[in-house]
Scaffold this motif. Structure first.
Motif, short mmCIF file in Angstrom:
data_model
loop_
_atom_site.label_atom_id
_atom_site.label_comp_id
_atom_site.label_asym_id
_atom_site.label_seq_id
_atom_site.Cartn_x
_atom_site.Cartn_y
_atom_site.Cartn_z
N UNK A 236 0.81 -1.22 0.00
CA UNK A 236 0.00 0.00 0.00
C UNK A 236 0.84 1.27 0.00
N UNK A 237 2.16 1.12 0.17
CA UNK A 237 3.03 2.27 0.33
C UNK A 237 4.14 2.27 -0.73
N UNK A 238 4.65 3.45 -1.00
CA UNK A 238 5.78 3.57 -1.92
C UNK A 238 7.07 3.60 -1.11
N UNK A 239 8.21 3.24 -1.73
CA UNK A 239 9.45 3.06 -0.96
C UNK A 239 9.92 4.27 -0.15
N UNK A 240 9.63 5.51 -0.58
CA UNK A 240 10.15 6.63 0.19
C UNK A 240 9.19 7.12 1.28
N UNK A 241 8.06 6.46 1.45
CA UNK A 241 7.15 6.81 2.56
C UNK A 241 7.58 6.07 3.82
N UNK A 242 7.34 6.71 4.96
CA UNK A 242 7.55 6.06 6.26
C UNK A 242 6.20 5.57 6.72
N UNK A 243 6.09 4.28 6.95
CA UNK A 243 4.80 3.79 7.42
C UNK A 243 4.91 3.09 8.75
N UNK A 244 3.80 3.19 9.50
CA UNK A 244 3.73 2.71 10.89
C UNK A 244 2.61 1.70 11.00
N UNK A 245 2.92 0.55 11.61
CA UNK A 245 1.89 -0.42 11.97
C UNK A 245 2.00 -0.68 13.47
N UNK A 246 0.92 -1.14 14.06
CA UNK A 246 0.93 -1.42 15.49
C UNK A 246 -0.11 -2.48 15.82
N UNK A 247 0.12 -3.15 16.92
CA UNK A 247 -0.85 -4.12 17.43
C UNK A 247 -0.83 -4.05 18.95
N UNK A 248 -1.99 -3.90 19.56
CA UNK A 248 -2.12 -3.81 21.02
C UNK A 248 -2.95 -4.97 21.53
N UNK A 249 -2.47 -5.60 22.59
CA UNK A 249 -3.21 -6.70 23.22
C UNK A 249 -3.16 -6.56 24.73
N UNK A 250 -4.19 -7.07 25.35
CA UNK A 250 -4.29 -7.12 26.81
C UNK A 250 -4.06 -8.56 27.24
N UNK A 251 -3.21 -8.75 28.24
CA UNK A 251 -2.90 -10.08 28.75
C UNK A 251 -3.16 -10.15 30.25
N UNK A 252 -3.90 -11.16 30.65
CA UNK A 252 -4.14 -11.45 32.06
C UNK A 252 -3.62 -12.86 32.31
N UNK A 253 -2.64 -12.99 33.17
CA UNK A 253 -2.02 -14.29 33.42
C UNK A 253 -1.58 -14.95 32.11
N UNK A 254 -0.97 -14.17 31.23
CA UNK A 254 -0.46 -14.62 29.91
C UNK A 254 -1.56 -15.09 28.96
N UNK A 255 -2.83 -14.88 29.32
CA UNK A 255 -3.94 -15.19 28.42
C UNK A 255 -4.36 -13.90 27.71
N UNK A 256 -4.53 -13.97 26.41
CA UNK A 256 -4.88 -12.80 25.61
C UNK A 256 -6.36 -12.47 25.77
N UNK A 257 -6.65 -11.20 26.00
CA UNK A 257 -8.02 -10.71 26.03
C UNK A 257 -8.20 -9.78 24.83
N UNK A 258 -8.93 -10.22 23.85
CA UNK A 258 -9.16 -9.42 22.66
C UNK A 258 -10.34 -8.49 22.82
N UNK A 259 -10.92 -8.09 21.71
CA UNK A 259 -12.12 -7.26 21.74
C UNK A 259 -13.30 -8.18 22.03
N UNK A 260 -14.19 -7.79 22.93
CA UNK A 260 -15.33 -8.66 23.25
C UNK A 260 -16.28 -8.81 22.07
N UNK A 261 -16.80 -10.01 21.90
CA UNK A 261 -17.76 -10.27 20.81
C UNK A 261 -19.15 -9.75 21.15
N UNK A 262 -19.45 -9.71 22.45
CA UNK A 262 -20.77 -9.26 22.88
C UNK A 262 -20.67 -8.75 24.32
N UNK A 263 -21.79 -8.28 24.85
CA UNK A 263 -21.79 -7.72 26.19
C UNK A 263 -21.48 -8.77 27.26
N UNK A 264 -21.92 -10.00 27.05
CA UNK A 264 -21.63 -11.07 28.02
C UNK A 264 -20.13 -11.32 28.11
#
Length: 192
Positions: free
Chosen positions: A60-88
């Protein structure tokens, strides 16, 4: 200065770039399946996914552009907590977090041409004890539904946080100090 491209649809990441003085940037979002090999540490996990996003963003980018990607996750006791699928599921996550400490990790990749650098940040967040009624009230605001771990520290979710050890902005989704140092190595200056 080279054109900067944020390869994320996150409004919080866009806001944080503007807060540190990067006003003129493009947004291009690569399609990436956020899967990762088993056995990685939390930081290795977010670094891996951030690099995968960067590989996809190259198209999606040309060679002289600077591009940034990121990924954020929450971990509780090394278990990943993603985005909730529903209110429950949001209630299950928030109940598990209340009265405990968890880790928020963000992997960040900066690329230009063939050069790619990836780093990560980890922040410890402690939730105060909260009643089920408070958690349900928070869920009714709708704020938890599009956020890893089912809370937003920059909004009403801040009322659940008792203590934070590390980069506050990392919990929002982008460790701006770390990113600014990485961008500095790519020739981006913030105080000129």
């Amino acid at each position: 200065m080279a054109k900067i491209v944020l390869c994320s649809a996150s409004p919080r990441r866009q806001e944080l770039l503007r807060r540190i003085g990067i006003e003129n940037f493009d947004i291009r979002v690569p399609e990436v399946e956020e899967s990762f090999p088993a056995g990685l540490t939390p930081r290795e996990t977010v670094e891996y996914i951030s690099r995968e996003k960067a590989q996809a963003a190259r198209a999606l980018c040309v060679p002289d552009e600077i591009f940034i990607t990121a990924d954020t996750m929450v971990f509780l006791d090394h278990q990943r907590l993603g985005k909730p699928r529903d209110e429950a599921e949001a209630l299950r996550m928030l109940t598990a977090l209340q009265g405990r400490c968890h880790t928020v990790c963000t992997g960040v990749t900066v690329c230009r041409g063939d050069r790619m650098e990836t780093e990560s940040e980890a922040t410890e967040v402690t939730f105060r004890p909260a009643s089920e009624a408070e958690l349900l009230g928070y869920i009714r605001t709708g704020e938890p539904m599009d956020k890893a771990g089912a809370y937003g520290v920059q909004g009403k979710g801040a009322l659940l946080v008792e203590k934070l050890n590390g980069d506050f902005f990392n919990v929002m989704g982008l460790p701006v100090l770390r990113l600014s140092r990485m961008l500095g190595r790519f020739g981006v200056s913030f105080f000129d």
